[in-house]
Design a protein around this motif. Structure first.
Motif, PDB file in Angstrom:
ATOM      1  N   GLN A   1       0.874  -1.168   0.000  1.00  0.00           N
ATOM      2  CA  GLN A   1       0.000   0.000   0.000  1.00  0.00           C
ATOM      3  C   GLN A   1       0.909   1.216   0.000  1.00  0.00           C
ATOM      4  OE1 GLN A   1      -2.466  -0.834   3.467  1.00  0.00           O
ATOM      5  NE2 GLN A   1      -4.130  -1.493   2.140  1.00  0.00           N
TER       6      GLN A   1
ATOM      7  N   GLY B   1      -0.657   0.291 -14.871  1.00  0.00           N
ATOM      8  CA  GLY B   1       0.785   0.265 -14.652  1.00  0.00           C
ATOM      9  C   GLY B   1       1.556   0.136 -15.956  1.00  0.00           C
TER      10      GLY B   1
ATOM     11  N   ASP C   1      -1.339  -7.189  -6.556  1.00  0.00           N
ATOM     12  CA  ASP C   1      -1.065  -8.488  -5.936  1.00  0.00           C
ATOM     13  C   ASP C   1      -1.761  -8.643  -4.585  1.00  0.00           C
ATOM     14  OD1 ASP C   1       1.001  -6.451  -5.235  1.00  0.00           O
ATOM     15  OD2 ASP C   1       1.643  -7.990  -3.831  1.00  0.00           O
ATOM     16  N   GLN C   2      -2.212  -7.538  -3.999  1.00  0.00           N
ATOM     17  CA  GLN C   2      -2.900  -7.589  -2.708  1.00  0.00           C
ATOM     18  C   GLN C   2      -4.408  -7.830  -2.864  1.00  0.00           C
ATOM     19  OE1 GLN C   2      -1.063  -7.291   0.337  1.00  0.00           O
ATOM     20  NE2 GLN C   2       0.512  -7.616  -1.236  1.00  0.00           N
TER      21      GLN C   2
ATOM     22  N   VAL D   1       4.316   3.847 -10.682  1.00  0.00           N
ATOM     23  CA  VAL D   1       3.289   2.801 -10.773  1.00  0.00           C
ATOM     24  C   VAL D   1       3.554   1.833 -11.923  1.00  0.00           C
ATOM     25  CG1 VAL D   1       1.558   4.305  -9.722  1.00  0.00           C
ATOM     26  CG2 VAL D   1       1.647   4.098 -12.208  1.00  0.00           C
TER      27      VAL D   1
ATOM     28  N   ASN E   1       9.093  -2.251  -4.069  1.00  0.00           N
ATOM     29  CA  ASN E   1       8.976  -3.488  -3.301  1.00  0.00           C
ATOM     30  C   ASN E   1      10.328  -3.880  -2.702  1.00  0.00           C
ATOM     31  OD1 ASN E   1       7.469  -5.903  -2.441  1.00  0.00           O
ATOM     32  ND2 ASN E   1       8.754  -6.981  -3.925  1.00  0.00           N
TER      33      ASN E   1
ATOM     34  N   LEU F   1       7.201  -0.299  -9.389  1.00  0.00           N
ATOM     35  CA  LEU F   1       6.679  -1.063  -8.251  1.00  0.00           C
ATOM     36  C   LEU F   1       7.681  -2.118  -7.783  1.00  0.00           C
ATOM     37  CD1 LEU F   1       2.909  -1.474  -9.224  1.00  0.00           C
ATOM     38  CD2 LEU F   1       3.925   0.103  -7.564  1.00  0.00           C
TER      39      LEU F   1
ATOM     40  N   LEU G   1      -2.624   3.723  -3.003  1.00  0.00           N
ATOM     41  CA  LEU G   1      -2.674   2.677  -4.019  1.00  0.00           C
ATOM     42  C   LEU G   1      -2.424   1.341  -3.349  1.00  0.00           C
ATOM     43  CD1 LEU G   1      -2.667   2.044  -7.208  1.00  0.00           C
ATOM     44  CD2 LEU G   1      -0.201   1.769  -6.859  1.00  0.00           C
ATOM     45  N   THR G   2      -3.372   0.422  -3.482  1.00  0.00           N
ATOM     46  CA  THR G   2      -3.176  -0.957  -3.055  1.00  0.00           C
ATOM     47  C   THR G   2      -2.778  -1.741  -4.292  1.00  0.00           C
ATOM     48  OG1 THR G   2      -4.795  -0.770  -1.267  1.00  0.00           O
ATOM     49  CG2 THR G   2      -4.262  -2.987  -2.037  1.00  0.00           C
ATOM     50  N   THR G   3      -1.592  -2.314  -4.287  1.00  0.00           N
ATOM     51  CA  THR G   3      -1.089  -2.962  -5.494  1.00  0.00           C
ATOM     52  C   THR G   3      -1.913  -4.198  -5.845  1.00  0.00           C
ATOM     53  OG1 THR G   3       0.590  -4.104  -4.157  1.00  0.00           O
ATOM     54  CG2 THR G   3       1.252  -2.072  -5.280  1.00  0.00           C
TER      55      THR G   3
ATOM     56  N   ALA H   1      -1.675  -1.679 -12.196  1.00  0.00           N
ATOM     57  CA  ALA H   1      -0.749  -1.444 -11.086  1.00  0.00           C
ATOM     58  C   ALA H   1      -1.427  -1.707  -9.754  1.00  0.00           C
ATOM     59  CB  ALA H   1      -0.226  -0.012 -11.129  1.00  0.00           C
ATOM     60  N   GLY H   2      -2.680  -1.247  -9.641  1.00  0.00           N
ATOM     61  CA  GLY H   2      -3.389  -1.417  -8.377  1.00  0.00           C
ATOM     62  C   GLY H   2      -4.706  -0.693  -8.380  1.00  0.00           C
TER      63      GLY H   2
END
Length: 306
Positions: free
Chosen positions: A2, A156, A216-217, A49, A58, A54, A212-214, A172-173
């Motif tokens: 996030q 993204g 993958d979450q 993004v 990460n 990202l 932004l919540t990516t 991206a999210g």
């Protein structure tokens, strides 16, 4: 991850921030501690993004020292996550119950609204963006400001004429948007059959965030509960599974014009808007009211009307 964008209240500093259990960590401070410089650190650029951006963030988050970079939100303000998107594509009539209430509204004016067979949208301009907890000023002379909860999808990887099967690889999210509207102006613009512009683009008419919540979450963005209330009175409640055109279809369809890194699609609103109520005047937003917009897994945004 996030990731939020925050600005210092002195107006001279801005940074991306990792958000973990409500605590914000300065990306700039973490990078400085590691001796790292990168264009991906610039919150005014959309490059963070991108897939490479990202991946960089990460890696930075994994290398953060415990306790380093904690931000005091008394002196930092949360802005919209992506401050300068190239375009914001605002999808209309994408929840069946919202289409039904729209049909009733236009039937009273002698017009028929068909159930859509393909996606349609209008433009929200970046100048309408505001932070997730910033107040919004009701424009002078207007008393018909309406709310619309929407899931926002941030692009993204650039997408040009991609298939639905490929669509999510370009995301991206996600974040939350309250697509505010001046209904009287909107009605007049729609009657001209040219498009909605001013009604949706006053300053602050796109509160967005809280971060932004990516992608993958969020394993499946098509099963998210969403809810909007005004001073605790629930006005809209639905699930993204109720969309007529799912997210993959929207990305594929609008990628025909080219979607760039940082572009945002807001994906439509469910029923419950003030305009569709028996006495809409009682439900239009008024100065002093607070709109809370929540989507499962993404947090919430709060907008005080002034």
């Amino acid at each position: 991850m996030q990731i939020a964008t925050v600005t210092h209240r002195n107006g001279t500093e801005m940074t991306l921030a990792f958000v973990q259990e409500g605590v914000f960590f300065s990306v700039n401070e973490i990078a400085a501690d590691l001796g790292i410089e990168s264009n991906f650190l610039d919150p005014l650029s959309v490059s963070w993004v991108s897939p490479d951006g990202l991946a960089f963030l990460n890696d930075l988050e994994k290398r953060r020292k415990a306790g380093l970079g904690v931000l005091d939100l008394d002196i930092w303000s949360i802005t919209a996550p992506v401050l300068k998107p190239g375009k914001i594509v605002a999808v209309g009539r994408n929840y069946m119950d919202h289409v039904r209430e729209g049909q009733e509204i236009w039937a009273k004016r002698g017009r028929k609204v068909d159930i859509p067979t393909y996606p349609s949208a209008f433009a929200k301009f970046p100048s309408s963006l505001t932070g997730p907890f910033e107040p919004v000023t009701i424009p002078d002379g207007l008393n018909d400001i309406d709310y619309e909860i929407e899931l926002a999808v941030v692009i993204g990887k650039p997408a040009l004429s991609v298939s639905e099967a490929e669509a999510f690889s370009h995301v991206a999210g996600y974040c939350i948007c309250n697509d505010l509207a001046a209904r009287g102006i909107q009605r007049r613009e729609m009657e001209q059959q040219i498009g909605i512009t001013l009604a949706k683009n006053f300053p602050g008419f796109a509160p967005m965030g809280p971060w932004l919540t990516t992608a993958d979450q969020i394993p499946d963005p098509q099963v998210l509960e969403l809810r909007l209330d005004v001073d605790g009175d629930v006005r809209q409640q639905a699930n993204t599974s109720d969309m007529i055109f799912p997210i993959a279809k929207l990305i594929s369809y609008f990628s025909q014009m080219g979607l760039e890194t940082g572009d945002i699609l807001i994906t439509g609103t469910p029923s419950g808007v003030a305009l569709a109520r028996p006495e809409p005047e009682a439900y239009y937003l008024k100065s002093g009211q607070v709109v809370t917009t929540w989507i499962e897994g993404l947090g919430e945004i709060k907008t005080e009307m002034r």
